[in-house]
Scaffold this motif. Structure first.
Motif, short mmCIF file in Angstrom:
data_model
loop_
_atom_site.label_atom_id
_atom_site.label_comp_id
_atom_site.label_asym_id
_atom_site.label_seq_id
_atom_site.Cartn_x
_atom_site.Cartn_y
_atom_site.Cartn_z
N TRP A 92 40.96 33.32 40.69
CA TRP A 92 39.57 33.75 40.55
C TRP A 92 38.70 33.20 41.67
CZ3 TRP A 92 39.92 32.37 34.70
CH2 TRP A 92 40.39 33.49 33.99
N VAL A 93 38.96 31.95 42.07
CA VAL A 93 38.21 31.37 43.18
C VAL A 93 38.46 32.17 44.46
CG1 VAL A 93 37.93 29.33 44.64
CG2 VAL A 93 38.18 29.07 42.15
N LEU A 94 39.73 32.49 44.72
CA LEU A 94 40.07 33.26 45.92
C LEU A 94 39.44 34.65 45.89
CD1 LEU A 94 41.72 33.57 48.55
CD2 LEU A 94 43.64 34.35 47.13
N GLU A 99 35.59 39.35 49.98
CA GLU A 99 34.89 39.98 51.12
C GLU A 99 35.12 39.19 52.39
OE1 GLU A 99 30.35 41.23 52.53
OE2 GLU A 99 30.72 40.49 50.49
N GLU A 100 34.92 37.88 52.32
CA GLU A 100 35.10 37.04 53.50
C GLU A 100 36.55 37.07 53.98
OE1 GLU A 100 33.49 36.28 50.82
OE2 GLU A 100 31.45 35.69 51.42
N LEU A 101 37.48 37.06 53.03
CA LEU A 101 38.90 37.09 53.40
C LEU A 101 39.26 38.39 54.09
CD1 LEU A 101 41.73 35.87 53.29
CD2 LEU A 101 41.99 36.83 51.00
N LEU A 102 38.77 39.51 53.58
CA LEU A 102 39.07 40.81 54.19
C LEU A 102 38.46 40.93 55.58
CD1 LEU A 102 38.64 43.10 51.05
CD2 LEU A 102 40.78 42.56 52.22
N LEU A 104 37.97 38.40 57.62
CA LEU A 104 38.83 37.58 58.47
C LEU A 104 40.09 38.33 58.88
CD1 LEU A 104 38.65 34.03 56.83
CD2 LEU A 104 37.76 34.71 59.07
N LEU A 105 40.54 39.24 58.01
CA LEU A 105 41.74 40.03 58.31
C LEU A 105 41.42 41.26 59.14
CD1 LEU A 105 43.53 39.82 54.83
CD2 LEU A 105 44.14 38.61 56.94
N GLY A 106 40.17 41.37 59.61
CA GLY A 106 39.80 42.44 60.53
C GLY A 106 39.33 43.72 59.89
N GLN A 107 39.01 43.69 58.59
CA GLN A 107 38.56 44.90 57.92
C GLN A 107 37.08 45.16 58.17
OE1 GLN A 107 40.87 46.87 56.45
NE2 GLN A 107 42.34 45.32 57.15
N ASP A 108 36.69 46.42 58.04
CA ASP A 108 35.30 46.82 58.21
C ASP A 108 34.40 46.07 57.21
OD1 ASP A 108 33.28 49.00 59.22
OD2 ASP A 108 33.12 49.01 57.03
N HIS A 109 33.23 45.63 57.68
CA HIS A 109 32.35 44.81 56.86
C HIS A 109 31.87 45.56 55.61
CE1 HIS A 109 31.29 41.27 59.63
NE2 HIS A 109 32.38 41.87 60.12
N GLN A 110 31.52 46.82 55.76
CA GLN A 110 31.03 47.58 54.61
C GLN A 110 32.15 47.82 53.59
OE1 GLN A 110 27.75 48.46 53.87
NE2 GLN A 110 28.76 48.82 51.91
N ALA A 115 34.71 46.44 48.49
CA ALA A 115 35.89 45.91 47.83
C ALA A 115 35.54 44.69 46.98
CB ALA A 115 36.96 45.54 48.86
N GLN A 116 34.59 43.88 47.44
CA GLN A 116 34.15 42.73 46.66
C GLN A 116 33.50 43.15 45.35
OE1 GLN A 116 34.29 39.02 47.57
NE2 GLN A 116 34.27 39.39 45.37
N GLU A 117 32.69 44.22 45.40
CA GLU A 117 32.08 44.73 44.17
C GLU A 117 33.15 45.15 43.16
OE1 GLU A 117 29.28 47.83 44.74
OE2 GLU A 117 27.93 46.66 46.00
N TYR A 118 34.14 45.84 43.65
CA TYR A 118 35.25 46.27 42.80
C TYR A 118 35.99 45.06 42.24
CZ TYR A 118 39.75 48.55 41.70
OH TYR A 118 40.89 49.00 41.08
#
Length: 423
Positions: A92-94, A99-102, A104-110, A115-118
């Motif tokens: 749950w912490v992770l 959002e921050e992890l994605l 860092l993996l080079g994903q689009d910010h939006q 994805a964080q909302e989901y």
């Protein structure tokens, strides 16, 4: 025992598929964001499933020993719940920082923000879904797998209805979009767990175990045994998942047609794969029961019976994939459209190899289930790592990129790895 377990496995896949279909109606960006979030969630879920599945052979062996089996089974269920709860806390912490992890993996910010909302809604379904794994393992150990199947099918229907209501704002509810999809899955997982526990409390055949009245405090000896059995299962599942992610990425390097064909074949293989998985789960219980009572002949009968049942289905599936690949491709693609011609041809070719792949894949899954019944989970983990990463991937890369076979080369590599693994 296997067919209710297969229904459970297929129904749980259907819950995720329903979310994907419904979210896809919101548009490609929403679908991409949900896919990012779901992949991250599923990776953590798979590891937790490995821990939960460790309870099955422990309970079945206790059933075979007979003396004190009620107390031992009850304690294993409760400690399984505790282990799942402890595992969910760091998850749950992770996921709170998905959002921050994605990013860092080079994903689009939006996309990462969506994805964080989901994930904020979906993550709370992790604990009930893992506790459901423990509960269904208990029902399998006491030879009552059907209630879990019935509850899971109802949860699929509930999830579809909630998706329609919450994602799109029907029946006067607010339109929640991706959040609605996450909430639907969470509620469905809670309902599955509550339904199974209600059955366990009311059924005359299993309520004597009183699985919710076990020791709440940690039993460190039992928990260590669960981790000893469960962590290799979890690592095996992780090795397999990351392997197919890498293969999918490599297919993408060969163009959209190869990637689309590969996606079609993976969907077909995933559906068929759940049957030998269920046979392997049934084999775990039957072998563990015989091992618990010291019946070597019973262990052998249970193991070979599982192989015979699995072989019948796997050969039937292989014949279907080899003889009717075009018909299967037509379910996913309109082959009359010229633009789909290359992808359809590649998918048909891949399906022939996938049929052979499925025979060996099913064999190794059932073999792993038999060994789990004997509390041996390390060797299947080692075999999986060697078969996929030391043989399948290098051989597939050589054939695909150096011998010019493209996507066919990768699938030949997959097949070679599974031949070594099954052997």
């Amino acid at each position: 025992m296997a067919y209710p377990l297969a229904i459970v496995n297929l129904a749980q896949v259907a819950i995720g598929a329903t979310d994907v279909i419904m979210v896809g109606w919101l548009g490609p960006n929403s679908l991409a964001a949900a896919t990012l979030g779901a992949n991250l969630f599923y990776l953590l879920y798979l590891f937790g499933v490995g821990l939960g599945l460790a309870t099955a052979p422990m309970m079945a062996q206790a059933m075979g020993q007979r003396q004190g089996n009620v107390r031992n089974v009850r304690a294993t269920v409760m400690q399984g719940f505790l282990l799942c709860g402890a595992y969910c806390i760091p998850c749950w912490v992770l996921l709170r920082y998905a959002e921050e992890l994605l990013i860092l993996l080079g994903q689009d910010h939006q996309l990462a923000a969506d994805a964080q909302e989901y994930m904020d809604a979906l993550q709370w379904g992790l604990l009930p879904s893992l506790c459901f794994v423990v509960s269904r393992s208990f029902l399998a150990a006491v030879h009552r797998p059907r209630p879990a199947a019935a509850v899971t099918v109802l949860a699929v229907l509930l999830n579809a209805a909630l998706d329609w209501v919450l994602i799109f704002g029907n029946l006067g509810f607010p339109e929640l979009g991706l959040v609605g999809a996450g909430l639907s899955s969470t509620v469905s997982n809670v309902v599955m767990l509550v339904g199974v526990l209600a059955y366990c409390a009311q059924s005359r055949s299993v309520r004597r175990y009183r699985i919710l009245s076990g020791r709440v405090r940690p039993d460190w000896t039992r928990l260590r045994e669960m981790c000893r059995i469960g962590i290799p299962i979890a690592l095996s599942l992780g090795v397999e998942m990351t392997f197919f992610l890498v293969v999918t990425f490599l297919m993408g390097l060969m163009g959209a047609a190869a990637l689309a064909a590969h996606a079609i074949v993976l969907q077909v293989v995933q559906i068929a794969y759940n049957i030998p998985v269920a046979v392997g789960q049934a084999a775990t219980v039957r072998v563990a029961l015989a091992a618990g009572r010291g019946d070597l002949d019973g262990v052998q009968r249970a193991g070979w019976s599982a192989y015979l049942v699995g072989a019948f289905f796997m050969l039937a599936t292989a014949v279907t994939l080899l003889c009717a690949p075009v018909r299967i491709v037509e379910i996913f693609l309109d082959v009359s459209v010229p633009e789909n011609g290359e992808a359809a041809a590649l998918a048909a070719a891949f399906l022939g190899l996938a049929g052979l792949f499925h025979v060996f894949d099913g064999g190794q899954v059932i073999g792993s289930g038999v060994l789990r019944g004997l509390m041996d989970t390390r060797m299947p983990m080692l075999f999986t790592s060697v078969g996929y990463w030391a043989v399948g991937l290098p051989f597939g890369i050589v054939l695909a990129f150096h011998c010019g076979l493209g996507g066919l080369g990768l699938w030949v590599g997959l097949l070679a790895g599974l031949v070594v693994l099954a052997g």
